[in-house]
Design a protein around this motif. Structure first.
Motif, PDB file in Angstrom:
ATOM      1  N   GLY A  50      11.269  17.780  -3.052  1.00  0.00           N
ATOM      2  CA  GLY A  50      11.814  17.674  -1.704  1.00  0.00           C
ATOM      3  C   GLY A  50      11.223  16.555  -0.882  1.00  0.00           C
ATOM      4  N   LEU A  51      10.106  15.974  -1.360  1.00  0.00           N
ATOM      5  CA  LEU A  51       9.420  14.934  -0.612  1.00  0.00           C
ATOM      6  C   LEU A  51       9.847  13.530  -1.028  1.00  0.00           C
ATOM      7  CD1 LEU A  51       7.187  14.599   1.538  1.00  0.00           C
ATOM      8  CD2 LEU A  51       5.515  14.568  -0.335  1.00  0.00           C
ATOM      9  N   LYS A  52      10.426  13.407  -2.201  1.00  0.00           N
ATOM     10  CA  LYS A  52      10.747  12.078  -2.734  1.00  0.00           C
ATOM     11  C   LYS A  52      11.685  11.304  -1.828  1.00  0.00           C
ATOM     12  CE  LYS A  52      10.138  13.409  -7.586  1.00  0.00           C
ATOM     13  NZ  LYS A  52      10.801  13.580  -8.907  1.00  0.00           N
ATOM     14  N   TRP A  53      12.778  11.964  -1.418  1.00  0.00           N
ATOM     15  CA  TRP A  53      13.767  11.244  -0.625  1.00  0.00           C
ATOM     16  C   TRP A  53      13.207  10.855   0.742  1.00  0.00           C
ATOM     17  CZ3 TRP A  53      17.515   8.909  -2.799  1.00  0.00           C
ATOM     18  CH2 TRP A  53      18.086   9.420  -3.972  1.00  0.00           C
ATOM     19  N   ARG A  54      12.340  11.698   1.312  1.00  0.00           N
ATOM     20  CA  ARG A  54      11.748  11.349   2.601  1.00  0.00           C
ATOM     21  C   ARG A  54      10.867  10.108   2.467  1.00  0.00           C
ATOM     22  NH1 ARG A  54       7.923  15.520   5.742  1.00  0.00           N
ATOM     23  NH2 ARG A  54       9.762  16.843   5.498  1.00  0.00           N
ATOM     24  N   LEU A  55      10.076  10.044   1.399  1.00  0.00           N
ATOM     25  CA  LEU A  55       9.193   8.905   1.203  1.00  0.00           C
ATOM     26  C   LEU A  55       9.988   7.630   0.934  1.00  0.00           C
ATOM     27  CD1 LEU A  55       6.373  10.573  -0.917  1.00  0.00           C
ATOM     28  CD2 LEU A  55       6.296   9.927   1.495  1.00  0.00           C
ATOM     29  N   TRP A  56      11.058   7.740   0.153  1.00  0.00           N
ATOM     30  CA  TRP A  56      11.896   6.556  -0.089  1.00  0.00           C
ATOM     31  C   TRP A  56      12.586   6.116   1.200  1.00  0.00           C
ATOM     32  CZ3 TRP A  56      10.965   3.308  -3.574  1.00  0.00           C
ATOM     33  CH2 TRP A  56      10.599   3.677  -4.873  1.00  0.00           C
ATOM     34  N   THR A  57      12.952   7.076   2.044  1.00  0.00           N
ATOM     35  CA  THR A  57      13.562   6.727   3.333  1.00  0.00           C
ATOM     36  C   THR A  57      12.571   5.990   4.217  1.00  0.00           C
ATOM     37  OG1 THR A  57      15.041   8.646   3.232  1.00  0.00           O
ATOM     38  CG2 THR A  57      14.669   7.653   5.395  1.00  0.00           C
ATOM     39  N   ILE A  58      11.320   6.450   4.224  1.00  0.00           N
ATOM     40  CA  ILE A  58      10.282   5.770   4.999  1.00  0.00           C
ATOM     41  C   ILE A  58      10.075   4.354   4.472  1.00  0.00           C
ATOM     42  CG2 ILE A  58       7.814   5.751   5.542  1.00  0.00           C
ATOM     43  CD1 ILE A  58       7.934   8.812   5.615  1.00  0.00           C
ATOM     44  N   PHE A  59      10.063   4.205   3.157  1.00  0.00           N
ATOM     45  CA  PHE A  59       9.894   2.860   2.585  1.00  0.00           C
ATOM     46  C   PHE A  59      11.068   1.969   2.973  1.00  0.00           C
ATOM     47  CE2 PHE A  59      10.692  -0.236  -0.812  1.00  0.00           C
ATOM     48  CZ  PHE A  59       9.505  -0.954  -0.740  1.00  0.00           C
ATOM     49  N   GLY A  60      12.280   2.499   2.920  1.00  0.00           N
ATOM     50  CA  GLY A  60      13.446   1.719   3.328  1.00  0.00           C
ATOM     51  C   GLY A  60      13.366   1.298   4.782  1.00  0.00           C
TER      52      GLY A  60
ATOM     53  N   ARG B 242       3.134  10.053 -12.143  1.00  0.00           N
ATOM     54  CA  ARG B 242       2.265  11.159 -12.520  1.00  0.00           C
ATOM     55  C   ARG B 242       2.838  12.523 -12.135  1.00  0.00           C
ATOM     56  NH1 ARG B 242      -2.953   9.870 -13.955  1.00  0.00           N
ATOM     57  NH2 ARG B 242      -2.921  12.052 -14.603  1.00  0.00           N
ATOM     58  N   GLY B 243       4.000  12.527 -11.506  1.00  0.00           N
ATOM     59  CA  GLY B 243       4.616  13.785 -11.105  1.00  0.00           C
ATOM     60  C   GLY B 243       3.916  14.468  -9.957  1.00  0.00           C
ATOM     61  N   ALA B 244       3.249  13.686  -9.101  1.00  0.00           N
ATOM     62  CA  ALA B 244       2.475  14.264  -8.001  1.00  0.00           C
ATOM     63  C   ALA B 244       3.294  14.444  -6.728  1.00  0.00           C
ATOM     64  CB  ALA B 244       1.255  13.387  -7.702  1.00  0.00           C
ATOM     65  N   ILE B 245       4.509  13.925  -6.714  1.00  0.00           N
ATOM     66  CA  ILE B 245       5.355  14.047  -5.524  1.00  0.00           C
ATOM     67  C   ILE B 245       6.325  15.210  -5.713  1.00  0.00           C
ATOM     68  CG2 ILE B 245       6.991  12.871  -4.006  1.00  0.00           C
ATOM     69  CD1 ILE B 245       4.250  11.608  -3.990  1.00  0.00           C
TER      70      ILE B 245
ATOM     71  N   ALA C 285       0.825  -1.212   0.000  1.00  0.00           N
ATOM     72  CA  ALA C 285       0.000   0.000   0.000  1.00  0.00           C
ATOM     73  C   ALA C 285       0.856   1.259   0.000  1.00  0.00           C
ATOM     74  CB  ALA C 285      -0.927  -0.006   1.210  1.00  0.00           C
ATOM     75  N   PHE C 286       2.095   1.139   0.446  1.00  0.00           N
ATOM     76  CA  PHE C 286       3.000   2.287   0.403  1.00  0.00           C
ATOM     77  C   PHE C 286       3.719   2.359  -0.940  1.00  0.00           C
ATOM     78  CE2 PHE C 286       6.671   4.901   1.139  1.00  0.00           C
ATOM     79  CZ  PHE C 286       6.233   5.847   2.058  1.00  0.00           C
ATOM     80  N   LEU C 287       4.287   1.237  -1.388  1.00  0.00           N
ATOM     81  CA  LEU C 287       5.140   1.252  -2.574  1.00  0.00           C
ATOM     82  C   LEU C 287       4.362   1.502  -3.874  1.00  0.00           C
ATOM     83  CD1 LEU C 287       7.877   0.861  -3.941  1.00  0.00           C
ATOM     84  CD2 LEU C 287       7.416  -1.603  -3.957  1.00  0.00           C
ATOM     85  N   LEU C 288       3.265   0.787  -4.077  1.00  0.00           N
ATOM     86  CA  LEU C 288       2.560   0.881  -5.356  1.00  0.00           C
ATOM     87  C   LEU C 288       1.994   2.280  -5.612  1.00  0.00           C
ATOM     88  CD1 LEU C 288       0.811  -2.617  -5.480  1.00  0.00           C
ATOM     89  CD2 LEU C 288       2.980  -1.892  -6.508  1.00  0.00           C
ATOM     90  N   PRO C 289       1.292   2.902  -4.652  1.00  0.00           N
ATOM     91  CA  PRO C 289       0.851   4.277  -4.888  1.00  0.00           C
ATOM     92  C   PRO C 289       2.017   5.253  -5.020  1.00  0.00           C
ATOM     93  CG  PRO C 289      -0.481   3.267  -3.182  1.00  0.00           C
ATOM     94  CD  PRO C 289       0.675   2.345  -3.436  1.00  0.00           C
ATOM     95  N   LEU C 290       3.107   5.001  -4.278  1.00  0.00           N
ATOM     96  CA  LEU C 290       4.273   5.877  -4.410  1.00  0.00           C
ATOM     97  C   LEU C 290       4.793   5.863  -5.843  1.00  0.00           C
ATOM     98  CD1 LEU C 290       6.580   7.648  -3.343  1.00  0.00           C
ATOM     99  CD2 LEU C 290       7.747   5.554  -2.618  1.00  0.00           C
ATOM    100  N   LEU C 291       4.914   4.689  -6.428  1.00  0.00           N
ATOM    101  CA  LEU C 291       5.369   4.596  -7.811  1.00  0.00           C
ATOM    102  C   LEU C 291       4.393   5.284  -8.762  1.00  0.00           C
ATOM    103  CD1 LEU C 291       6.629   0.891  -7.859  1.00  0.00           C
ATOM    104  CD2 LEU C 291       8.014   2.976  -7.727  1.00  0.00           C
ATOM    105  N   PHE C 292       3.101   5.132  -8.491  1.00  0.00           N
ATOM    106  CA  PHE C 292       2.094   5.772  -9.333  1.00  0.00           C
ATOM    107  C   PHE C 292       2.193   7.297  -9.243  1.00  0.00           C
ATOM    108  CE2 PHE C 292      -2.132   7.721  -9.639  1.00  0.00           C
ATOM    109  CZ  PHE C 292      -2.470   7.390 -10.937  1.00  0.00           C
ATOM    110  N   PHE C 293       2.304   7.807  -8.017  1.00  0.00           N
ATOM    111  CA  PHE C 293       2.401   9.260  -7.829  1.00  0.00           C
ATOM    112  C   PHE C 293       3.677   9.818  -8.457  1.00  0.00           C
ATOM    113  CE2 PHE C 293      -0.561   8.734  -4.048  1.00  0.00           C
ATOM    114  CZ  PHE C 293      -1.616   9.388  -4.657  1.00  0.00           C
TER     115      PHE C 293
END
Length: 207
Positions: free
Chosen positions: A115-125, A109-112, A98-106
């Motif tokens: 400055g937020l990308k690295w934080r979200l990837w860190t959370i996923f890691g 679509r350029g919705a992220i 539920a975290f990874l698939l919508p993240l890839l979709f967003f």
């Protein structure tokens, strides 16, 4: 597109709460050692035949918890604790998806925001490491003990709470609201309360 991203993050946070609740029930029912293998992919499926159930039960019978605490347990009783642990692991996988698939979709679509990308990837890691920490915790109870290490359990729980807090904090930061400048004293008090809460969660896991 911030509202959609916020809703997604809050939905993931809600799934994490459900996972924490089931994890707590798994702990209270002493079900956490019923699955003695870590199969991140194939473990999604539970035993689908009587022979498969018998095989899983036989594996459980090899560990100290069965020999010293649950000797004589029936297959039906084993199924009860198995379903708790399986549900907890399944929910953890659902949270990851539920975290990874919508993240890839967003991202597609350029919705992220940049400055937020690295934080979200860190959370996923951190979430991926949480799964590894869960198996590290379970493995501590497969030999020489009748339960998992309380220190590894406390680490696993505290890391989950930290990830949950990071998700909620990120979602809250995407809300449209006026900027409020807090005093240094208020900021320090808030940080102290957060630190004490995390400490209390850690100590709660130990007992």
């Amino acid at each position: 597109r911030r509202p959609a991203v916020r809703i997604w993050l809050y939905a993931v946070a809600a799934l994490m709460v459900a996972t924490l609740v089931v994890g707590g029930a798994t702990r209270l029912t002493e079900s956490g050692l019923s699955i003695v293998e870590w199969k991140p992919v194939t473990g999604v499926l539970p035993p689908l035949s009587q022979q498969a159930w018998a095989d899983e039960f036989q594996k459980y019978q090899q560990i100290p918890q069965y020999r010293e605490l649950n000797r004589g347990m029936t297959l039906d009783q084993f199924k009860t604790i198995y379903w708790w642990e399986w549900s907890h692991r399944l929910l953890a996988r659902v949270v990851g998806a539920a975290f990874l698939l919508p993240l890839l979709f967003f991202l597609w679509r350029g919705a992220i925001e940049p400055g937020l990308k690295w934080r979200l990837w860190t959370i996923f890691g951190a979430g991926a490491s949480l799964g590894a920490a869960g198996w590290w915790m379970v493995s501590s109870g497969l030999a020489g003990r009748v339960s998992v290490s309380q220190y590894r359990l406390a680490f696993h729980l505290t890391l989950a709470c930290a990830i949950y807090a990071a998700i909620v904090w990120t979602a809250r930061g995407l809300a449209s609201r006026p900027v409020v400048t807090a005093s240094s004293r208020l900021r320090l008090t808030a940080l102290a309360l957060v630190a004490l809460t995390v400490l209390q969660i850690y100590l709660g896991a130990l007992v």
